[in-house]
Design a protein around this motif. Structure first.
Motif, short mmCIF file in Angstrom:
data_model
loop_
_atom_site.label_atom_id
_atom_site.label_comp_id
_atom_site.label_asym_id
_atom_site.label_seq_id
_atom_site.Cartn_x
_atom_site.Cartn_y
_atom_site.Cartn_z
N LEU A 258 8.28 -11.11 7.72
CA LEU A 258 7.52 -10.68 7.82
C LEU A 258 6.32 -11.84 7.26
N LEU A 259 6.94 -13.24 6.59
CA LEU A 259 6.64 -14.27 6.78
C LEU A 259 6.60 -15.24 8.04
N ALA A 260 8.27 -14.52 8.68
CA ALA A 260 8.32 -15.33 10.12
C ALA A 260 6.88 -15.24 11.28
N GLN A 261 5.66 -13.69 10.93
CA GLN A 261 5.02 -12.75 11.73
C GLN A 261 3.71 -13.68 11.81
N PHE A 262 3.65 -15.28 10.64
CA PHE A 262 2.86 -15.25 10.51
C PHE A 262 2.16 -16.48 11.72
N ASP A 263 3.34 -16.89 12.33
CA ASP A 263 2.82 -18.05 13.68
C ASP A 263 2.65 -17.31 14.69
N SER A 264 2.15 -16.34 15.06
CA SER A 264 1.29 -15.71 15.52
C SER A 264 0.71 -16.59 15.72
N ASP A 265 -0.14 -16.12 17.03
CA ASP A 265 -1.53 -16.18 17.93
C ASP A 265 -2.32 -15.46 17.68
N ASN A 266 -1.84 -13.98 17.26
CA ASN A 266 -3.06 -12.81 17.74
C ASN A 266 -3.53 -12.99 16.40
N ILE A 267 -4.45 -12.82 16.04
CA ILE A 267 -5.17 -12.58 15.21
C ILE A 267 -5.64 -11.03 14.46
N GLN A 268 -5.34 -10.32 14.74
CA GLN A 268 -4.85 -8.96 14.49
C GLN A 268 -4.00 -9.37 13.09
N THR A 269 -2.93 -9.34 13.98
CA THR A 269 -1.50 -10.11 13.47
C THR A 269 -1.84 -9.83 11.93
N ILE A 270 -2.09 -11.73 12.21
CA ILE A 270 -2.20 -12.18 11.09
C ILE A 270 -3.21 -11.30 9.53
N ALA A 271 -3.92 -11.15 9.96
CA ALA A 271 -4.33 -10.58 9.62
C ALA A 271 -3.82 -9.03 8.88
N ALA A 272 -2.94 -8.24 9.33
CA ALA A 272 -2.65 -7.37 9.26
C ALA A 272 -1.37 -7.88 7.95
N LEU A 273 -0.40 -8.97 8.38
CA LEU A 273 0.42 -10.11 7.44
C LEU A 273 -0.51 -10.03 5.57
N ALA A 274 -1.56 -10.73 6.35
CA ALA A 274 -2.36 -10.77 5.21
C ALA A 274 -2.48 -9.67 4.45
N GLU A 275 -3.08 -8.66 4.92
CA GLU A 275 -3.28 -7.21 4.40
C GLU A 275 -2.15 -6.84 4.08
N ILE A 276 -0.97 -6.71 3.94
CA ILE A 276 0.63 -6.47 3.65
C ILE A 276 1.22 -7.27 2.03
N THR A 277 1.06 -8.43 2.65
CA THR A 277 1.31 -9.46 1.65
C THR A 277 0.46 -9.05 0.39
N GLY A 278 -0.99 -9.29 0.41
CA GLY A 278 -1.69 -8.53 -1.00
C GLY A 278 -1.51 -7.55 -1.23
N HIS A 279 -1.72 -6.60 -0.50
CA HIS A 279 -1.39 -5.11 -1.34
C HIS A 279 -0.17 -4.71 -1.46
N ARG A 280 1.28 -5.80 -1.41
CA ARG A 280 2.22 -6.05 -1.99
C ARG A 280 2.54 -6.49 -3.21
N LYS A 281 1.50 -7.68 -3.50
CA LYS A 281 0.80 -8.43 -4.16
C LYS A 281 0.73 -7.46 -5.73
N CYS A 282 0.11 -6.93 -5.34
CA CYS A 282 -1.58 -6.91 -5.70
C CYS A 282 -1.98 -5.14 -5.91
N PRO A 283 -0.51 -3.69 -5.64
CA PRO A 283 -0.73 -2.99 -5.40
C PRO A 283 -1.88 -2.35 -6.15
N GLN A 284 -2.60 -1.28 -5.19
CA GLN A 284 -3.97 -0.88 -5.40
C GLN A 284 -3.60 0.61 -7.15
#
Length: 181
Positions: free
Chosen positions: A155-181
């Protein structure tokens, strides 16, 4: 309860769809209701066989449809992979996850989510985060957020992407996994 005229219209429509010649009878009995129910159930069963405990193997027809030029046919064939055995379905789903049409990829990802214990299926979900289509990224994001386990290194390896949607998705996933609702 349907009025006689509406009931007859439903029967005629059902007969027309099923290709049954109309008898022209005007019946409004419980037997006619049962007959309509049975015809409808038979029609449904003929379109998609009822799943039982034994998954079926992929037919040549499904495999041919997965290669069709029409993306709607490929999407429908991908949906049918839900009813076949895992060993056969998994490679076909992995291929469908790279289909040129986003709608086909979305169906494949939703089915691959059932196989997250398999490393290739899990990796396909993570790789979908770099897709060019935002819909595919959104589906992959939701599926990974709800997954029991996520390979954080991949998952973290995908942070190298130039796609801003990918970066936003990764932030959403990691944020959710660290602080589940």
């Amino acid at each position: 309860h349907l009025p006689r005229s509406s009931f007859n219209e439903v029967m005629e429509d059902t007969d027309r769809v099923l290709g049954v010649p109309s008898t022209g009878e005007q019946v409004v009995t419980s037997q006619a209701n049962n007959e309509l129910y049975e015809r409808t159930q038979n029609a449904i069963a003929s379109v998609r066989p009822v799943a039982n405990d034994q998954p079926v193997a992929a037919s040549d027809d499904i495999q041919t449809q997965l290669q069709n030029d029409d993306w709607l046919i490929r999407r429908k064939a991908t949906e049918q992979l839900a009813d076949i055995d895992t060993e056969t379905a998994l490679p076909l789903l992995l291929n469908a996850a790279h289909d040129p049409e986003a709608q086909v990829r979305v169906v494949a990802l939703n089915l691959l989510a059932k196989f997250t214990q398999h490393p290739d299926a899990h990796q396909a979900l993570i790789s979908a985060l770099t897709d060019a289509d935002y819909l595919v990224i959104d589906v992959a994001t939701d599926l990974l957020k709800s997954a029991e386990k996520v390979d954080e290194t991949s998952l973290l390896a995908q942070f190298d992407s130039d796609n801003i949607q990918t970066i936003a998705a990764l932030a959403e996933i990691t944020g959710h996994r660290k602080c589940p609702q």
